[in-house]
Enzyme design. Structure first.
Site, PDB file in Angstrom:
ATOM      1  N   LYS A  74       0.862  -1.175   0.000  1.00 29.76           N
ATOM      2  CA  LYS A  74       0.000   0.000   0.000  1.00 29.76           C
ATOM      3  C   LYS A  74       0.900   1.228   0.000  1.00 29.76           C
ATOM      4  CE  LYS A  74      -3.963   2.240   2.117  1.00 29.76           C
ATOM      5  NZ  LYS A  74      -3.431   3.587   1.787  1.00 29.76           N
TER       6      LYS A  74
ATOM      7  N   ASP B 238       2.293   4.957   0.021  1.00 29.33           N
ATOM      8  CA  ASP B 238       1.965   6.151   0.795  1.00 29.33           C
ATOM      9  C   ASP B 238       2.147   7.376  -0.091  1.00 29.33           C
ATOM     10  OD1 ASP B 238       1.405   7.957   2.732  1.00 29.33           O
ATOM     11  OD2 ASP B 238       3.205   7.617   3.923  1.00 29.33           O
TER      12      ASP B 238
ATOM     13  N   GLU C 255       3.134   1.698   4.784  1.00 32.50           N
ATOM     14  CA  GLU C 255       1.787   1.982   5.284  1.00 32.50           C
ATOM     15  C   GLU C 255       0.938   0.734   5.476  1.00 32.50           C
ATOM     16  OE1 GLU C 255      -2.116   4.693   4.087  1.00 32.50           O
ATOM     17  OE2 GLU C 255      -0.205   5.045   3.097  1.00 32.50           O
TER      18      GLU C 255
END
Length: 396
Positions: free
Chosen positions: A117, A119, A245
Site C-alpha cells: 500500500k 503512501d 503503510e
C-alpha cells in the site's frame, strides 16, 4: 502571451464575445480553460460586470487577475505565479473514478494476490499519441505540470489509461534500475490498466490486466509497476520492517469496478492514518505565536454533517507551520455559525478555535480512536490538496 500554457477561468461579460467564443479564443492562445476558480487555477480573466465571488476566491488563492483587454498582450498585474514549464499536448480525457479498497484484515486462501500500500496520492494517467494527462483521483487536480519527469516517461508509452500512485521514494525497495536517481523523488507506481489503444480493459480479470500492463509499461526511473506477491503474511512482515503503510489484497479474478469499494480489493493498514478536514486552528504561543498551536480536525458523517475528531499539534516544522498558516488565513470565519450549525462542538472548543471554511484536507497519523470519538496521539503528516473536503469520512 500571458495565457499560454496557463490554467485560466474567464468571468464577466466580454465585449463582442459570448462565453463560449471567449473560451475558444483563450484555448487558441494556448490556455487550459477551466470552469471554476480552484487551487490549481493560474489566471482569472475578467470582463465587464464581474461579480465579487470569483474575484474574492481568486484573491484568497493567490490567482492572478487579468482584464480581458490585457490577456493577449503580455501585460500582467504583477501578482503572477511563476510561469509553468512547457507541457506535452494534453489528450482529451475521460474522467475515471478509480476503484477503491475496503478496510479489512489480511485475507488468506482463495485467489488473492498482494501489493504494497503505497503512501502517496492516487493518479490516473491518460497517454494518447505522445500527449499525457495526469489527473488526481477526483479529476479536479492536474498533476501534468507538477511531475515533468514522470510525464516524459509516460509520453513514450503506446496509447493507454493507467491507474497508480504518485509516491516520493528512492531505490530502497529495488523497483528501480542502477542507472536511476537513488534519491527520494516523485515516482509513478502503476498497478492497473483501464484502457489500451482506446479499448476499455476494466471488464477483464485482474490477472489479464496485469499481463497487459507488463507489456505496456516496461518500467523506468520515474514510472514503475507495482510488484505483486503471492504470500500475504510475508509481505506484511516486510511492510512492518520497512515502516510502510500497509498491504493491498486483490482477488486475481476481480474486474475493475469504477468508483467501487467492494470485497475484491482490501487494504490492511500497519499504521493508522487518514484524511481530515481542517475546521479551524488554535492560536499559537511562544515560538508559534505567529502561526498556530494546533489544527482542529473533523470529518463528514453519512448525512453530510461535520463531526469533531480532535486536534493535532505535532508533526510540523517551522516552514510547514508558515505554509499552512498562509493557506488558511484567507478562509477564516468570524464564527462557526452558519458553516458548523449542525456540528456537535464542545463549548470550550468554540471559545478557543479560529474557525475556517471547510476547504483544506490534511493527512494525520494516530494510534487509535478514544471511546468518545477523538484521535489518540495524532501527528500531522501532510497537506492533501488532491482531496475534496466533502469526500472526507471516518475510515476506521
Amino acid at each position: 502571451m500571458t495565457v499560454a500554457d496557463r490554467r485560466v477561468v474567464v468571468t464577466g461579460k466580454i465585449p463582442g464575445e459570448s462565453r463560449i467564443t471567449a473560451q475558444a479564443r483563450l484555448r487558441e492562445a494556448g490556455a487550459i480553460v477551466q470552469d471554476a476558480v480552484g487551487k490549481d487555477t493560474d489566471i482569472l480573466v475578467t470582463g465587464d460586470a464581474v461579480g465579487m465571488t470569483k474575484i474574492n476566491k481568486a484573491k484568497a488563492l493567490g490567482v492572478e487577475i487579468v482584464p480581458w483587454a490585457e490577456a493577449f498582450n503580455g501585460k500582467t498585474n504583477g501578482n503572477s505565479k511563476a510561469p509553468l514549464p512547457p507541457r506535452a499536448p494534453m489528450p482529451t480525457v475521460r474522467q475515471w473514478a478509480p476503484m477503491l479498497c475496503k478496510d479489512a484484515k489480511l485475507p488468506a486462501g482463495g485467489y488473492w494476490s498482494y501489493e504494497i500500500k503505497w503512501d502517496g496520492v492516487r493518479g490516473v494517467a491518460t497517454v494518447k499519441d505522445g500527449g499525457v494527462s495526469l489527473q488526481s483521483r477526483s479529476g479536479k487536480t492536474d498533476y501534468t505540470e507538477r511531475y515533468p519527469e514522470i510525464v516524459e516517461e509516460l509520453s513514450h508509452l503506446s496509447n493507454c489509461v493507467l491507474d497508480g500512485e504518485l509516491v516520493e521514494m528512492g531505490a530502497e525497495l529495488g523497483l528501480l534500475g542502477d542507472e536511476c536517481d537513488p534519491g527520494a523523488v516523485a515516482r509513478y507506481i502503476v498497478f492497473d490498466i483501464l484502457e489500451e489503444d482506446g479499448q476499455e480493459t476494466v471488464s477483464r480479470q485482474l490477472y489479464e490486466r496485469r499481463e497487459i500492463l507488463g507489456v505496456r509499461v516496461p518500467g523506468g526511473c520515474y514510472v514503475a509497476r507495482s510488484p505483486v506477491f503471492s504470500d500475504g503474511p510475508v509481505l506484511l512482515d516486510f511492510v512492518i520492517k520497512h515502516g510502510l503503510e500497509g498491504v493491498v489484497s486483490k482477488q486475481t479474478t476481480s474486474k475493475y469496478v469504477e468508483g467501487g469499494r467492494g470485497p475484491t480489493w482490501l487494504k490492511t493498514k500497519v499504521r493508522l492514518e487518514q484524511e481530515f478536514v481542517v475546521i479551524g486552528y488554535t492560536e499559537g504561543e511562544g515560538a508559534r505565536a505567529s502561526t498556530f498551536g494546533a489544527l482542529v480536525l473533523g470529518y463528514y458523517d453519512g448525512e453530510g454533517k461535520i463531526v469533531y475528531a480532535g486536534k493535532v499539534g505535532t508533526g510540523f516544522d517551522n516552514p510547514c507551520l508558515h505554509m499552512l498558516m498562509g493557506k488558511m488565513e484567507p478562509f477564516v470565519l468570524g464564527s462557526p455559525e452558519g458553516e458548523y450549525d449542525d456540528a456537535d462542538l464542545p463549548a470550550s472548543l468554540i471559545r478557543e478555535t479560529v474557525f475556517l471554511a471547510p476547504e483544506w484536507v490534511v493527512q494525520v497519523a494516530y494510534q487509535k480512536w478514544t471511546e468518545d470519538g477523538l484521535l489518540w496521539h495524532p501527528s500531522y503528516l501532510r497537506l492533501r490538496e488532491d482531496k475534496e473536503a466533502k469526500d472526507v469520512t471516518r475510515e476506521m
